[in-house]
Design an enzyme around this catalytic site. Structure first.
Site, PDB file in Angstrom:
ATOM      1  N   CYS A  14       0.788  -1.242   0.000  1.00  0.00           N
ATOM      2  CA  CYS A  14       0.000   0.000   0.000  1.00  0.00           C
ATOM      3  C   CYS A  14       0.813   1.281   0.000  1.00  0.00           C
ATOM      4  O   CYS A  14       0.726   2.090  -0.931  1.00  0.00           O
ATOM      5  CB  CYS A  14      -0.922   0.026   1.217  1.00  0.00           C
ATOM      6  N   HIS A  70      -2.501   6.663   4.809  1.00  0.00           N
ATOM      7  CA  HIS A  70      -1.403   5.700   4.927  1.00  0.00           C
ATOM      8  C   HIS A  70      -0.054   6.251   4.454  1.00  0.00           C
ATOM      9  O   HIS A  70       0.805   5.508   3.979  1.00  0.00           O
ATOM     10  CB  HIS A  70      -1.740   4.417   4.155  1.00  0.00           C
TER      11      HIS A  70
END
Length: 427
Positions: A14, A70
């Site tokens: 990610c 993130h």
């Protein structure tokens, strides 16, 4: 109205993919190549990099972010609204409960991670995240004043673990007998409905005819959490095609060619210059990017300007690197821990099964672990897209050439601060 991007690539996990998307640079040039950002890591995507939303704001765009961030939050400077976005609704960490919006920390405690800009947003507890994010996207689109252009970065939580979805979506798949796969399919359908709401809002607002929608995953599917990369080899977190080939398409009335499969080589770094070109702000050599403007490739089905991509270069604990030039792919070092071919859904009973330690009464596919016996693989992806035939012994000159290219790229590597953040005091 769209083009399916059959040769689109992302990073294996990610945080590196998001870093590449928003900077136009390979993660190994940003210090973000080794791992995701964990909730209590006091660091983030380097502040030396100017992100896409800031560039678009300079071009007059309104910029909004929804969903998963993130990319760091240990200081305000790392958060979305300090990096070019004018608003943010979502969560700062990498995963969480889809309803409670909580994340478990290293000490076993749970914390609420849901933000409206910098403020904790408790009012969304109990609501499924895909529906919350679609609602916020609708609100922004319908309230947008069309005299200014809009950039909406909508990073859905779906279909990341934990596997959760409203029952009505899971019930759409009574023929899928594996519980995880059935829930996963329901999550995809919930995501489909959320995307449909966004398109409907664009049409209703009058923005649709001048809009480009880019859809991409940020890594390959997690085969241990309902995902499947069949017939490609490997899993999320690996350098195999199953970990890096992206489910991706572009949908827009502005495409000159529509309703086709594009086979040009595209990497996640390419969205930075491509979107800036569409915004009337083309990049220049001084930007020092790894990405290419791919609009003519996608819109007109012209040849891709890219003939090389670096999957990753990581030397933090052991060498892990891969490169593709034309159709030839070299993996040099550790490829990742899930290295086999996982079966097409529905034929799982034909494969060897072993009990898992975490759930001894359930079963998973046998783990194809890398034994360390081989550190170099060479594949011709045109003839062998599933990576069955290692050509490294037959074509040593090609291996040497691709290793030389990787070493040249490695000269630009920025050491990853993963594992060193407490000593270096980034925050």
């Amino acid at each position: 109205m769209g083009a399916v991007l059959e040769q689109a690539y992302v990073q294996p996990i990610c945080t590196p993919s998001r870093s590449a998307l928003l900077t136009g640079r390979y993660p190994f040039r940003l210090g973000r190549q080794h791992d995701v950002l964990w909730p209590e890591e006091p660091t983030g995507l380097t502040l030396q990099a100017e992100l896409l939303p800031r560039r678009l704001r300079a071009a007059g765009y309104r910029t909004h972010a929804i969903g998963k961030w993130h990319l760091g939050f240990c200081r305000r400077e790392f958060t979305p609204t300090a990096r070019g976005f004018q608003s943010f609704l979502g969560f700062w960490t990498g995963s969480q409960d889809y309803y409670a919006h909580t994340r478990r920390l290293e000490d076993g405690s749970f914390g609420l991670d849901f933000r409206q800009n910098l403020s904790v947003a408790r009012q969304y507890r109990g609501r499924y995240s895909a529906e919350v994010f679609a609602e916020e996207a609708e609100r922004i689109i319908l309230a947008h004043q069309s005299e200014k252009p809009l950039f909406l970065y909508l990073a859905f939580q779906s279909v990341h673990a934990p596997l959760q979805v409203p029952k009505r979506y899971r019930d759409l798949y009574p023929g899928v007998h594996d519980r995880d796969r059935r829930t996963f399919c329901g999550m995809v359908s919930a995501l489909d409905d959320a995307v449909a709401r966004v398109e409907k809002a664009l049409r209703h607002s009058g923005l649709y005819n001048n809009t480009v929608i880019v859809f991409t995953t940020d890594n390959g599917g997690q085969v241990l959490a309902g995902g499947n990369n069949y017939p490609l080899r490997g899993n999320k977190v690996t350098l195999w095609e199953g970990g890096t080939r992206a489910a991706s398409f572009v949908h827009s009335p502005l495409l000159k060619k529509r309703g086709y499969v594009n086979r040009g080589l595209i990497h996640v770094t390419d969205w930075f210059p491509t979107l800036l070109r569409l915004a009337g702000r083309p990049t220049v050599p001084a930007d020092d990017l790894d990405g290419f403007d791919q609009w003519d490739t996608i819109s007109r089905d012209r040849p891709s300007p890219r003939d090389e991509l670096v999957y990753n270069i990581d030397v933090e604990k052991r060498l892990s690197s891969a490169i593709r030039v034309g159709n030839m792919k070299l993996i040099w070092g550790h490829p990742g821990s899930k290295n086999g071919w996982y079966p097409e859904p529905g034929v799982i009973e034909l494969w060897p099964l072993v009990p898992t330690e975490l759930a001894p009464t359930r079963y998973q596919l046998a783990d194809h672990r890398w034994t360390g016996d081989n550190t170099t693989w060479l594949f011709d992806l045109a003839a062998d897209p599933t990576e069955h035939m290692d050509l490294s012994a037959e074509r040593p000159a090609t291996v040497a050439e691709l290793k030389h290219r990787l070493l040249r790229h490695r000269s630009q590597l920025v050491p990853d601060n993963f594992g060193h953040v407490y000593a270096t005091g980034w925050c």
